[in-house]
Design a protein around this motif. Structure first.
Motif, PDB file in Angstrom:
ATOM      1  N   PHE A 116       0.844  -1.210  -0.085  1.00  0.00           N
ATOM      2  CA  PHE A 116      -0.036  -0.192   0.026  1.00  0.00           C
ATOM      3  C   PHE A 116       0.884   1.174  -0.093  1.00  0.00           C
ATOM      4  CE2 PHE A 116      -2.367   3.138   2.827  1.00  0.00           C
ATOM      5  CZ  PHE A 116      -3.362   3.494   1.803  1.00  0.00           C
ATOM      6  N   ALA A 117       1.955   1.326   0.909  1.00  0.00           N
ATOM      7  CA  ALA A 117       2.892   2.454   0.870  1.00  0.00           C
ATOM      8  C   ALA A 117       3.445   2.627  -0.140  1.00  0.00           C
ATOM      9  CB  ALA A 117       3.650   2.204   2.178  1.00  0.00           C
ATOM     10  N   GLN A 118       4.082   1.454  -1.020  1.00  0.00           N
ATOM     11  CA  GLN A 118       4.797   1.662  -2.098  1.00  0.00           C
ATOM     12  C   GLN A 118       3.781   2.052  -3.317  1.00  0.00           C
ATOM     13  OE1 GLN A 118       6.631  -2.270  -2.273  1.00  0.00           O
ATOM     14  NE2 GLN A 118       6.719  -1.824  -0.230  1.00  0.00           N
ATOM     15  N   ARG A 119       2.547   1.755  -3.224  1.00  0.00           N
ATOM     16  CA  ARG A 119       1.685   2.243  -4.399  1.00  0.00           C
ATOM     17  C   ARG A 119       1.457   3.566  -4.259  1.00  0.00           C
ATOM     18  NH1 ARG A 119      -1.707  -1.930  -4.152  1.00  0.00           N
ATOM     19  NH2 ARG A 119      -1.070  -2.913  -6.042  1.00  0.00           N
ATOM     20  N   THR A 120       1.177   3.959  -3.069  1.00  0.00           N
ATOM     21  CA  THR A 120       1.174   5.482  -2.886  1.00  0.00           C
ATOM     22  C   THR A 120       2.171   6.373  -3.021  1.00  0.00           C
ATOM     23  OG1 THR A 120      -0.331   4.895  -0.902  1.00  0.00           O
ATOM     24  CG2 THR A 120       0.152   7.162  -0.889  1.00  0.00           C
ATOM     25  N   VAL A 121       3.139   5.979  -2.753  1.00  0.00           N
ATOM     26  CA  VAL A 121       4.436   6.794  -3.006  1.00  0.00           C
ATOM     27  C   VAL A 121       4.774   7.013  -4.546  1.00  0.00           C
ATOM     28  CG1 VAL A 121       6.942   7.306  -2.464  1.00  0.00           C
ATOM     29  CG2 VAL A 121       5.329   6.151  -0.790  1.00  0.00           C
ATOM     30  N   THR A 122       4.520   5.750  -5.089  1.00  0.00           N
ATOM     31  CA  THR A 122       4.703   5.839  -6.691  1.00  0.00           C
ATOM     32  C   THR A 122       3.639   6.726  -7.219  1.00  0.00           C
ATOM     33  OG1 THR A 122       5.327   3.636  -6.494  1.00  0.00           O
ATOM     34  CG2 THR A 122       4.712   4.288  -8.717  1.00  0.00           C
ATOM     35  N   ARG A 123       2.290   6.628  -6.860  1.00  0.00           N
ATOM     36  CA  ARG A 123       1.535   7.515  -7.430  1.00  0.00           C
ATOM     37  C   ARG A 123       1.670   8.990  -7.172  1.00  0.00           C
ATOM     38  NH1 ARG A 123      -3.561   6.000  -4.880  1.00  0.00           N
ATOM     39  NH2 ARG A 123      -3.039   7.555  -3.266  1.00  0.00           N
ATOM     40  N   ASN A 124       2.041   9.347  -5.939  1.00  0.00           N
ATOM     41  CA  ASN A 124       2.241  10.717  -5.562  1.00  0.00           C
ATOM     42  C   ASN A 124       3.630  11.128  -6.297  1.00  0.00           C
ATOM     43  OD1 ASN A 124       0.319  10.530  -3.858  1.00  0.00           O
ATOM     44  ND2 ASN A 124       1.750  10.468  -1.866  1.00  0.00           N
ATOM     45  N   HIS A 125       4.641  10.330  -6.950  1.00  0.00           N
ATOM     46  CA  HIS A 125       5.706  11.112  -7.628  1.00  0.00           C
ATOM     47  C   HIS A 125       5.426  10.762  -9.197  1.00  0.00           C
ATOM     48  CE1 HIS A 125       7.467  11.061  -3.693  1.00  0.00           C
ATOM     49  NE2 HIS A 125       8.179  11.659  -4.187  1.00  0.00           N
ATOM     50  N   TYR A 126       4.230  10.178  -9.689  1.00  0.00           N
ATOM     51  CA  TYR A 126       4.266   9.972 -11.043  1.00  0.00           C
ATOM     52  C   TYR A 126       3.667  11.555 -11.457  1.00  0.00           C
ATOM     53  CZ  TYR A 126       2.184   8.287 -15.439  1.00  0.00           C
ATOM     54  OH  TYR A 126       1.942   8.117 -16.437  1.00  0.00           O
ATOM     55  N   ASP A 127       4.148  11.723 -12.726  1.00  0.00           N
ATOM     56  CA  ASP A 127       3.788  13.221 -13.384  1.00  0.00           C
ATOM     57  C   ASP A 127       2.370  13.117 -13.963  1.00  0.00           C
ATOM     58  OD1 ASP A 127       3.460  15.505 -14.577  1.00  0.00           O
ATOM     59  OD2 ASP A 127       5.632  15.404 -15.559  1.00  0.00           O
ATOM     60  N   MET A 128       1.520  13.164 -13.102  1.00  0.00           N
ATOM     61  CA  MET A 128       0.109  12.834 -13.778  1.00  0.00           C
ATOM     62  C   MET A 128      -0.425  13.978 -14.464  1.00  0.00           C
ATOM     63  SD  MET A 128      -2.407  10.751 -14.120  1.00  0.00           S
ATOM     64  CE  MET A 128      -2.301   9.674 -12.577  1.00  0.00           C
ATOM     65  N   ALA A 129       0.133  15.163 -14.267  1.00  0.00           N
ATOM     66  CA  ALA A 129      -0.238  16.521 -15.284  1.00  0.00           C
ATOM     67  C   ALA A 129       0.342  16.075 -16.626  1.00  0.00           C
ATOM     68  CB  ALA A 129       0.334  17.745 -14.403  1.00  0.00           C
TER      69      ALA A 129
ATOM     70  N   ALA B 112       0.560  13.093 -17.818  1.00  0.00           N
ATOM     71  CA  ALA B 112      -0.314  12.138 -18.509  1.00  0.00           C
ATOM     72  C   ALA B 112      -1.517  12.684 -18.885  1.00  0.00           C
ATOM     73  CB  ALA B 112      -0.198  10.928 -17.080  1.00  0.00           C
ATOM     74  N   LYS B 113      -2.042  13.585 -18.038  1.00  0.00           N
ATOM     75  CA  LYS B 113      -3.403  13.966 -18.438  1.00  0.00           C
ATOM     76  C   LYS B 113      -3.220  14.958 -19.700  1.00  0.00           C
ATOM     77  CE  LYS B 113      -4.889  16.092 -14.794  1.00  0.00           C
ATOM     78  NZ  LYS B 113      -5.688  16.495 -13.508  1.00  0.00           N
ATOM     79  N   ALA B 114      -2.166  15.663 -19.939  1.00  0.00           N
ATOM     80  CA  ALA B 114      -1.697  16.273 -21.050  1.00  0.00           C
ATOM     81  C   ALA B 114      -1.727  15.561 -22.534  1.00  0.00           C
ATOM     82  CB  ALA B 114      -0.466  17.188 -21.129  1.00  0.00           C
ATOM     83  N   THR B 115      -1.188  14.012 -22.307  1.00  0.00           N
ATOM     84  CA  THR B 115      -0.745  13.497 -23.414  1.00  0.00           C
ATOM     85  C   THR B 115      -2.133  12.991 -23.773  1.00  0.00           C
ATOM     86  OG1 THR B 115      -0.524  11.520 -21.910  1.00  0.00           O
ATOM     87  CG2 THR B 115       1.506  12.863 -22.678  1.00  0.00           C
ATOM     88  N   ALA B 116      -3.098  12.462 -22.519  1.00  0.00           N
ATOM     89  CA  ALA B 116      -4.329  11.824 -22.840  1.00  0.00           C
ATOM     90  C   ALA B 116      -5.278  13.098 -23.600  1.00  0.00           C
ATOM     91  CB  ALA B 116      -4.970  11.600 -21.663  1.00  0.00           C
ATOM     92  N   ARG B 117      -5.330  14.410 -23.234  1.00  0.00           N
ATOM     93  CA  ARG B 117      -5.996  15.374 -23.896  1.00  0.00           C
ATOM     94  C   ARG B 117      -5.459  15.571 -25.233  1.00  0.00           C
ATOM     95  NH1 ARG B 117      -5.498  18.419 -18.783  1.00  0.00           N
ATOM     96  NH2 ARG B 117      -7.379  18.309 -17.797  1.00  0.00           N
ATOM     97  N   ALA B 118      -4.266  15.329 -25.615  1.00  0.00           N
ATOM     98  CA  ALA B 118      -3.632  15.516 -26.810  1.00  0.00           C
ATOM     99  C   ALA B 118      -4.348  14.370 -27.882  1.00  0.00           C
ATOM    100  CB  ALA B 118      -2.122  15.565 -26.759  1.00  0.00           C
ATOM    101  N   LEU B 119      -4.605  13.265 -27.252  1.00  0.00           N
ATOM    102  CA  LEU B 119      -5.200  12.429 -28.086  1.00  0.00           C
ATOM    103  C   LEU B 119      -6.574  12.764 -28.553  1.00  0.00           C
ATOM    104  CD1 LEU B 119      -4.436   9.033 -26.391  1.00  0.00           C
ATOM    105  CD2 LEU B 119      -3.581   9.842 -28.517  1.00  0.00           C
ATOM    106  N   MET B 120      -7.299  13.631 -27.713  1.00  0.00           N
ATOM    107  CA  MET B 120      -8.704  13.822 -27.999  1.00  0.00           C
ATOM    108  C   MET B 120      -8.794  15.269 -29.122  1.00  0.00           C
ATOM    109  SD  MET B 120     -10.310  13.654 -24.219  1.00  0.00           S
ATOM    110  CE  MET B 120      -9.117  13.657 -22.944  1.00  0.00           C
ATOM    111  N   GLU B 121      -7.504  15.796 -29.143  1.00  0.00           N
ATOM    112  CA  GLU B 121      -7.816  16.872 -30.114  1.00  0.00           C
ATOM    113  C   GLU B 121      -8.004  16.550 -31.458  1.00  0.00           C
ATOM    114  OE1 GLU B 121      -7.119  20.240 -29.515  1.00  0.00           O
ATOM    115  OE2 GLU B 121      -7.001  19.446 -27.233  1.00  0.00           O
ATOM    116  N   PRO B 122      -8.951  17.349 -32.164  1.00  0.00           N
ATOM    117  CA  PRO B 122      -9.156  16.921 -33.612  1.00  0.00           C
ATOM    118  C   PRO B 122      -7.807  17.511 -34.535  1.00  0.00           C
ATOM    119  CG  PRO B 122     -10.103  18.991 -32.928  1.00  0.00           C
ATOM    120  CD  PRO B 122      -9.541  18.630 -31.737  1.00  0.00           C
ATOM    121  N   ILE B 123      -7.748  16.652 -35.515  1.00  0.00           N
ATOM    122  CA  ILE B 123      -6.550  16.877 -36.460  1.00  0.00           C
ATOM    123  C   ILE B 123      -6.736  18.237 -36.810  1.00  0.00           C
ATOM    124  CG2 ILE B 123      -5.710  16.065 -38.745  1.00  0.00           C
ATOM    125  CD1 ILE B 123      -6.652  13.649 -38.173  1.00  0.00           C
TER     126      ILE B 123
END
Ligand SMILES: Cc1cc2nc3c(=O)[nH]c(=O)nc-3n(C[C@H](O)[C@H](O)[C@H](O)COP(=O)(O)OP(=O)(O)OC[C@H]3O[C@@H](n4cnc5c(N)ncnc54)[C@H](O)[C@@H]3O)c2cc1C
Length: 458
Positions: A430-443, A445-456
């Motif tokens: 649990f602790a290892q999962r929490t720390v991993t998530r906290n240090h992951y660059d979610m911003a 990741a979200k930007a890359t996901a949004r980019a996928l949604m952009e129209p051509i």
């Protein structure tokens, strides 16, 4: 630096240790604990260099990537007491932050660390409290001692009471380093205590376990004979700790700083050990498949490939943790939180599946193999030799060695302890999962996901 003999003599200090319901008056001569002490003594001899300036390399503060890598390699070559020096690294890493509330904390930590290096001592990490009802805070428990706390103080120091659990190596080290297990809240100042207690201090009582075979043929337990170190429940029955050994005292705001830092150093050592362990599992799987004559079967090859990938991914996380290390406030190089935690989680999470593969590949004899003593016995030896043979040219002796190694590594008392240890060490999944998530660059990741949604954009 101490030699192995000097180390063994240093443990004959009257410390209070109980094992299997009886007081152990000398841990170095006890049938189980003595074997563990001799493992550590061999490590002392291997590292020993003469001269007053010689220093155990585990006390080297890593300041370059090479030094950090050298530290990992050192830890995987030695028994776990060297890895427990993570607690000293954690105190050093935390010292700048601790000086905010207590300007002399950093000096005390440095002085204690230098003294430990000069004396060439070993540490145990005491974080895990008794905890009682896990959903209740320390101050809400029906017994206030379920988390270690300060119950008294005078002009010279504090008096602590409570118990710490699962203390690896407690009976055979010198310094018991007590840390708060988590962040304490205002009103819980008595629980915000971090200090170093010599193992022979009056009032320190260790109720311990030994994972060594105390009878049987030595070749039946080849791995625990080299690695098994005891774990203790350590009771502090009103133990006086002088202020020069107290590193955190009532500062609830920073009570989790050291434990967080320890998590990083513990898990780095865990990833390094488990990468090595992955190679050992892969090697063991390949050897037993060859000995059984099954190495060419496709489902066996697939399972060995899974173990190979597991080992490789763990090595890759270790490499990434080292390659992405950062310089801490005091110039110490800190491994990447993200890759260290993800690597430890990956290795711990999938360990049980890799062991299942190994058991599947090896067959049931890992659980039922006769002892090497039966091979040596003139009345039974010929039968064991005749019926335990495997693929062409593979003797009973060779197969027995494999089956006993796999049993000892994964399926007996020591193997079971190891399975739980890999899962829970470094604070659990649990602790290892929490720390991993906290240090992951979610911003990102979200930007890359949004980019996928952009129209051509034509
Ligand atoms: C072989 C071995 C050696 C170890 N060595 C050391 C050592 O040297 N020093 C040391 O200090 N510790 C050591 N540990 C302790 C290890 O870090 C702990 O086992 C681990 O942190 C889990 O704590 P616990 O055993 O008290 O289990 P628990 O805290 O009871 O946890 C059991 C489960 O309940 C979950 N849980 C508990 N409370 C909560 C909550 N409030 N919210 C959400 N989930 C919760 C946990 O995530 C876990 O899944 C060792 C453990 C083992 C098995």
């Amino acid at each position: 630096m101490m030699t192995g003999t000097q180390y063994l003599a240093s443990l004959q200090d009257g410390r209070t240790v109980f094992l299997d319901g009886a007081r152990v008056h000398d841990v170095t001569t006890d049938a189980g604990l003595g074997q563990s002490a001799r493992i550590v003594a061999r490590g002392y001899d291997a590292l020993h260099r003469p001269g007053p300036d010689a220093r155990n390399p585990v006390f080297t503060i890593p300041r370059t990537a090479e030094e950090l890598r050298a530290r990992c390699e050192l830890l995987t070559k030695h028994d776990v007491t060297l890895s427990l020096s993570a607690v000293a690294m954690a105190l050093l890493t935390s010292s700048t932050e601790l000086t905010h509330a207590d300007p002399a904390a950093g000096e005390r930590i440095q002085h204690w660390f230098d003294d430990c290096a000069t004396r060439d001592v070993r540490f145990a990490e005491l974080i895990t409290d008794a905890k009682g009802d896990r959903m209740l805070a320390p101050s809400q428990q029906d017994d206030p001692d379920l988390y270690v706390r300060v119950v008294d103080r005078d002009s010279t120091g504090v008096v602590i009471r409570g118990a710490k659990f699962h203390t690896t190596a407690g009976p055979i080290v010198h310094e018991l380093v007590v840390l708060p297990t988590k962040r304490m809240k205002p009103g819980e100042e008595q629980y915000a205590i971090a200090c170093a207690v010599p193992a022979d201090t009056p009032g320190v009582i260790q109720i311990t376990s030994s994972h060594h075979a105390r009878h049987g043929h030595p070749r039946d337990k080849p791995i625990s004979a080299k690695l098994a170190i005891p774990d203790s429940m350590v009771v502090f029955d009103d133990v006086h700790v002088p202020y020069e050994r107290v590193f955190l005292d009532g500062d609830v705001a920073r009570s989790a700083v050291i434990a967080h830092s320890l998590g990083l150093w513990e898990r780095l050592s865990g990833v390094a050990h488990m990468a090595h362990l992955g190679d050992q599992l892969a090697g063991m799987a390949q050897l037993v498949a060859e000995a059984n004559g099954t190495a060419g079967i496709s489902h066996i090859k697939d399972k060995i490939a899974d173990i190979v990938i597991y080992a490789t991914m763990t090595h890759a996380c270790l490499e990434a943790a080292l390659a992405n290390s950062e310089v801490g406030a005091d110039g110490m190089l800190l491994p990447s939180e993200l890759y260290t935690n993800a690597g430890k989680l990956h290795a711990a999470n999938h360990y049980a599946v890799m062991v299942r593969h190994l058991h599947d590949i090896a067959g049931g004899t890992i659980a039922t193999a006769p002892s090497f003593a039966d091979l040596a016995n003139p009345e039974t030896g010929a039968f064991v030799e005749k019926y335990l043979r495997g693929a062409k040219g593979v003797s009973a002796d060779e197969r027995l060695a494999l089956f006993h190694a796999i049993r000892n590594m994964t399926a007996d008392e020591w193997g079971g302890r190891e399975a739980v240890s890999w899962l829970q060490s470094g604070g659990g999944l649990f602790a290892q999962r929490t720390v991993t998530r906290n240090h992951y660059d979610m911003a990102h990741a979200k930007a890359t996901a949004r980019a996928l949604m952009e129209p051509i954009d034509d």
